[in-house]
Design a protein around this motif. Structure first.
Motif, short mmCIF file in Angstrom:
data_model
loop_
_atom_site.label_atom_id
_atom_site.label_comp_id
_atom_site.label_asym_id
_atom_site.label_seq_id
_atom_site.Cartn_x
_atom_site.Cartn_y
_atom_site.Cartn_z
N GLU A 28 -75.80 20.52 -29.56
CA GLU A 28 -76.35 19.97 -29.72
C GLU A 28 -76.02 19.04 -31.27
OE1 GLU A 28 -78.21 17.73 -28.34
OE2 GLU A 28 -79.03 19.24 -27.09
N TRP A 29 -75.02 18.05 -31.03
CA TRP A 29 -74.42 17.86 -32.05
C TRP A 29 -74.98 17.07 -33.04
CZ3 TRP A 29 -68.93 17.97 -32.65
CH2 TRP A 29 -68.46 18.64 -32.05
N SER A 30 -74.32 16.96 -34.34
CA SER A 30 -75.35 15.80 -35.42
C SER A 30 -75.37 14.67 -35.03
CB SER A 30 -74.94 15.89 -36.54
OG SER A 30 -73.73 16.38 -36.94
N GLY A 33 -71.62 13.81 -35.84
CA GLY A 33 -70.39 14.58 -35.11
C GLY A 33 -69.33 15.51 -36.49
N SER A 34 -70.30 15.80 -37.56
CA SER A 34 -70.04 16.67 -38.30
C SER A 34 -69.99 18.42 -37.92
CB SER A 34 -70.13 15.78 -40.12
OG SER A 34 -71.50 16.97 -40.51
N ARG A 35 -71.21 18.68 -37.51
CA ARG A 35 -71.91 20.04 -37.67
C ARG A 35 -72.34 19.79 -36.04
NH1 ARG A 35 -71.84 22.77 -41.28
NH2 ARG A 35 -73.03 24.68 -41.00
N LEU A 36 -72.70 20.91 -35.26
CA LEU A 36 -73.22 21.22 -34.44
C LEU A 36 -74.27 22.14 -34.72
CD1 LEU A 36 -70.63 22.24 -32.42
CD2 LEU A 36 -71.88 20.63 -31.46
N ALA A 37 -75.71 21.98 -33.77
CA ALA A 37 -76.97 23.23 -33.41
C ALA A 37 -76.80 23.99 -32.80
CB ALA A 37 -77.95 22.60 -33.97
N PHE A 38 -77.36 25.03 -32.69
CA PHE A 38 -77.10 25.76 -31.21
C PHE A 38 -78.09 27.00 -31.95
CE2 PHE A 38 -73.92 27.47 -34.19
CZ PHE A 38 -73.74 29.05 -33.85
#
Length: 181
Positions: A28-30, A33-38
């Motif tokens: 899931e994009w923050s 758009g700087s980070r992804l959670a997974f």
């Protein structure tokens, strides 16, 4: 093993971001758009991690044990919190954790299956699916877990809520016209 990839919107340039022996999934994009959670089982059980958009700076946010695997990750609109689903006993519940770390906060805990949280664009409410009345229905609650309201009180199964960008509507899947099959 599952990996987290990204690619250009035209399908070109697919690149493996997670590149790990564990099973990494459900990115899931923050909001910025700087980070992804997974979700990943890098430490044995499925936990929530974040990483920079280029795959670096991987941070573990949760520490689950046993069958508590996490899924259904949803970023808050301000990018400071994640709502997610974990099974810590009977049923699935929705939890909240700050991106800066700390202990998760249970938003639901009633023994039913509360799943697939979706933040309202203004960050004040979270829509989710729940079978607390028997079949799956769409509910909302305040972002602190209070004020739960059943929106789709129907004899069908209503699932997977998603807020419109302006917050005026919630889309969902339903078997009102027949089976999900």
């Amino acid at each position: 093993n599952g990996e987290i990839y990204w690619m250009a919107a035209d399908g070109s340039g697919a690149a493996n971001l997670s590149n790990h022996a564990a099973f990494d999934w459900s990115p899931e994009w923050s909001p910025d758009g700087s980070r992804l959670a997974f979700s990943s089982n890098r430490a044995g059980d499925f936990d929530i991690y974040t990483m920079a958009a280029d795959g670096t700076d991987v941070v573990r946010l949760t520490s689950t044990t046993g069958d508590e695997g996490v899924f259904g990750i949803s970023w808050s609109p301000d990018g400071q919190q994640l709502a997610y689903v974990a099974n810590r006993g009977v049923g699935n519940d929705i939890y909240l954790i700050a991106i800066s770390g700390g202990d998760p906060i249970a938003l639901t805990n009633d023994g039913s299956n509360d799943r697939f949280p979706s933040w309202s664009p203004d960050g004040t409410r979270i829509a989710f699916e729940s079978n607390r009345n028997g079949d799956f229905e769409i509910w909302t609650m305040a972002a602190d877990g209070t004020d739960a309201v059943n929106l789709s009180d129907d004899l069908s199964n209503d699932r997977y809520p998603a807020w419109s960008r302006d917050g005026s509507r919630i889309a969902f899947s339903s078997d009102r016209a027949g089976s999900f099959d």
